[in-house]
Write a protein that holds these residues in place. Sequence first.
Motif, PDB file in Angstrom:
ATOM      1  N   GLY A  13      -2.872  -6.004 -11.242  1.00 25.30           N
ATOM      2  CA  GLY A  13      -1.741  -5.116 -10.880  1.00 25.30           C
ATOM      3  C   GLY A  13      -0.773  -5.769 -10.350  1.00 25.30           C
ATOM      4  N   THR A  38       1.112  -4.852  -7.917  1.00 25.40           N
ATOM      5  CA  THR A  38       1.237  -4.858  -6.386  1.00 25.40           C
ATOM      6  C   THR A  38       0.593  -6.029  -5.671  1.00 25.40           C
ATOM      7  OG1 THR A  38       1.486  -2.474  -6.484  1.00 25.40           O
ATOM      8  CG2 THR A  38       0.769  -3.207  -4.376  1.00 25.40           C
ATOM      9  N   ALA A  83       2.043   5.231   1.502  1.00 22.16           N
ATOM     10  CA  ALA A  83       2.117   4.685   0.165  1.00 22.16           C
ATOM     11  C   ALA A  83       1.818   5.421  -0.803  1.00 22.16           C
ATOM     12  CB  ALA A  83       1.596   3.134   0.041  1.00 22.16           C
ATOM     13  N   SER A 120       0.746   5.204  -5.367  1.00 25.10           N
ATOM     14  CA  SER A 120       0.495   4.391  -6.485  1.00 25.10           C
ATOM     15  C   SER A 120       0.299   5.083  -7.933  1.00 25.10           C
ATOM     16  CB  SER A 120      -0.359   3.123  -6.292  1.00 25.10           C
ATOM     17  OG  SER A 120      -1.662   3.599  -6.002  1.00 25.10           O
ATOM     18  N   SER A 121       0.527   4.796  -8.875  1.00 25.61           N
ATOM     19  CA  SER A 121      -0.081   5.348 -10.144  1.00 25.61           C
ATOM     20  C   SER A 121      -0.125   4.372 -11.351  1.00 25.61           C
ATOM     21  CB  SER A 121       0.920   6.505 -10.398  1.00 25.61           C
ATOM     22  OG  SER A 121       0.580   7.310 -11.584  1.00 25.61           O
ATOM     23  N   PRO A 127      -2.962   0.247 -10.633  1.00 25.37           N
ATOM     24  CA  PRO A 127      -1.620   0.715 -10.901  1.00 25.37           C
ATOM     25  C   PRO A 127      -0.384  -0.102 -11.211  1.00 25.37           C
ATOM     26  CG  PRO A 127      -3.039   1.636  -8.953  1.00 25.37           C
ATOM     27  CD  PRO A 127      -3.527   0.589  -9.388  1.00 25.37           C
ATOM     28  N   ASP A 128       0.444   0.438 -12.200  1.00 23.15           N
ATOM     29  CA  ASP A 128       1.525  -0.217 -12.387  1.00 23.15           C
ATOM     30  C   ASP A 128       2.934   0.181 -11.830  1.00 23.15           C
ATOM     31  OD1 ASP A 128       2.016   2.125 -14.096  1.00 23.15           O
ATOM     32  OD2 ASP A 128       1.232   1.114 -15.918  1.00 23.15           O
ATOM     33  N   LEU A 129       2.774   1.178 -10.898  1.00 22.32           N
ATOM     34  CA  LEU A 129       3.871   1.807 -10.088  1.00 22.32           C
ATOM     35  C   LEU A 129       3.486   1.778  -8.693  1.00 22.32           C
ATOM     36  CD1 LEU A 129       6.427   2.884  -9.588  1.00 22.32           C
ATOM     37  CD2 LEU A 129       5.891   5.035 -10.377  1.00 22.32           C
ATOM     38  N   SER A 130       3.998   1.349  -7.733  1.00 20.49           N
ATOM     39  CA  SER A 130       3.611   1.615  -6.278  1.00 20.49           C
ATOM     40  C   SER A 130       5.014   1.653  -5.549  1.00 20.49           C
ATOM     41  CB  SER A 130       2.825   0.765  -5.841  1.00 20.49           C
ATOM     42  OG  SER A 130       3.354  -0.803  -5.767  1.00 20.49           O
ATOM     43  N   THR A 164       9.098  -1.060  -3.838  1.00 22.39           N
ATOM     44  CA  THR A 164       8.593  -0.597  -4.862  1.00 22.39           C
ATOM     45  C   THR A 164       8.262  -1.497  -5.722  1.00 22.39           C
ATOM     46  OG1 THR A 164      10.440   1.170  -5.011  1.00 22.39           O
ATOM     47  CG2 THR A 164       9.427   0.678  -6.799  1.00 22.39           C
ATOM     48  N   CYS A 165       7.360  -1.518  -6.489  1.00 28.40           N
ATOM     49  CA  CYS A 165       6.613  -2.322  -7.386  1.00 28.40           C
ATOM     50  C   CYS A 165       6.273  -1.703  -8.848  1.00 28.40           C
ATOM     51  CB  CYS A 165       5.372  -3.144  -6.997  1.00 28.40           C
ATOM     52  SG  CYS A 165       5.420  -4.051  -5.404  1.00 28.40           S
ATOM     53  N   SER A 166       6.812  -2.489  -9.758  1.00 26.86           N
ATOM     54  CA  SER A 166       6.155  -1.826 -11.289  1.00 26.86           C
ATOM     55  C   SER A 166       6.381  -2.716 -12.471  1.00 26.86           C
ATOM     56  CB  SER A 166       7.410  -0.468 -11.462  1.00 26.86           C
ATOM     57  OG  SER A 166       8.710  -1.255 -11.972  1.00 26.86           O
TER      58      SER A 166
END
Length: 371
Positions: free
Chosen positions: A214, A216, A239, A241-242, A259-262, A277-279
């Motif tokens: 991932g 993140t 935090a 994440s999803s 997760p690819d979005l946090s 933000t990470c994605s």
Amino acid sequence: ARRGAPPPGFAPYVPIESRAAATASEAGRERAETTVRVAMIGCGFIADHYARSMERYPALQVAGVADQNAERAQHFATFHGFRAYRDVAELLADRDVELIVNLTNPRSHHDVSKACLEAGKHVYSEKPLAMELGQARELVELAEARGLGISAAPCNLLGECAQTLWKALRENCVGRVRAVYAEMDDGPVYRMPYRRWLSESGTPWPYEDEFDIGCTMEHAGYSLTLLTAFFGPARSVTAFSSLQVPEKLPGSTASGMAPDLSIAAIQLASGVVARLTCSLMAPADHALRVIGDEGVLYTPDVWHYDAPVYSRRWITVRRRTLLSPWKTRHPKLSEPGRKLAHDDRHAAWRSSPRPLPPGARVAYRRRSPCT
């Protein structure tokens, strides 16, 4: 705040302008007198970057490489002119090796680094240091108990961009800092031709591992390292994440991917609050913006050592306060005689005689960032 005084929570550190006070001749003598024998465990996609980077440092002498796949280790060693150990055990038994660079799969980082420390070797690990906090603490405690050093990527805090940001903060260029907005979005990677990305020596990008670990765990450290250095350790983290794109691979399911979005809100010891933000879906953006009472200090890319650093002041026009349209570019800090690693890397790609398979792409040609 007194001009030049670090805010509360700053970790003690000698900044680059102080380290650069030594003359070039003194630095040259130190490099000539100190040679560290380094070995690499793991000859995958990122190993080419490390091999090229170490060429730039005469003090680092590569003793050899090892990989769980002996054929891959031999191919990598032949490509770069290194020795290939028969296996990891033979490498660890080499008393001339002082430092080991751990470039294995992230889920193997803890076990490999632990074996290296138990063999009496210093360790530099690719990120993350371990997959669990308890494992990371175990490695740090083991290194301390044995009088060894252990550290992990990313090392962008030592780069010119981060050092320039830090100097501007020490000089109080935007006044009291209130908040930081940090982006670590890599673009819609799942739509990119990642199956055709190859390293310089021909190793494919390990996309299954990347999606499994991932964004993140893989990339948040580029921003977090700077935030905790500049403003002190985290006091609290809120935090979310999803997994928004579970179908990245044919037949893949949500159970097999991270997760690819946090999104995280981080309260730092100095009182500064950071939003990170990470994605793997939003447009590529690695910017960092430091918001102060007098303006905003920012860089478009904390991942690249040579990224520029700017600041803009607040101005009041009638009833509104806005950022000035005029920006100041801060002089980049660098050590005497230092040449950025990516310059050498690009030169190597252009001169590489190895033909690529039809349809293949060298991943670093898309200006893949420093590690």
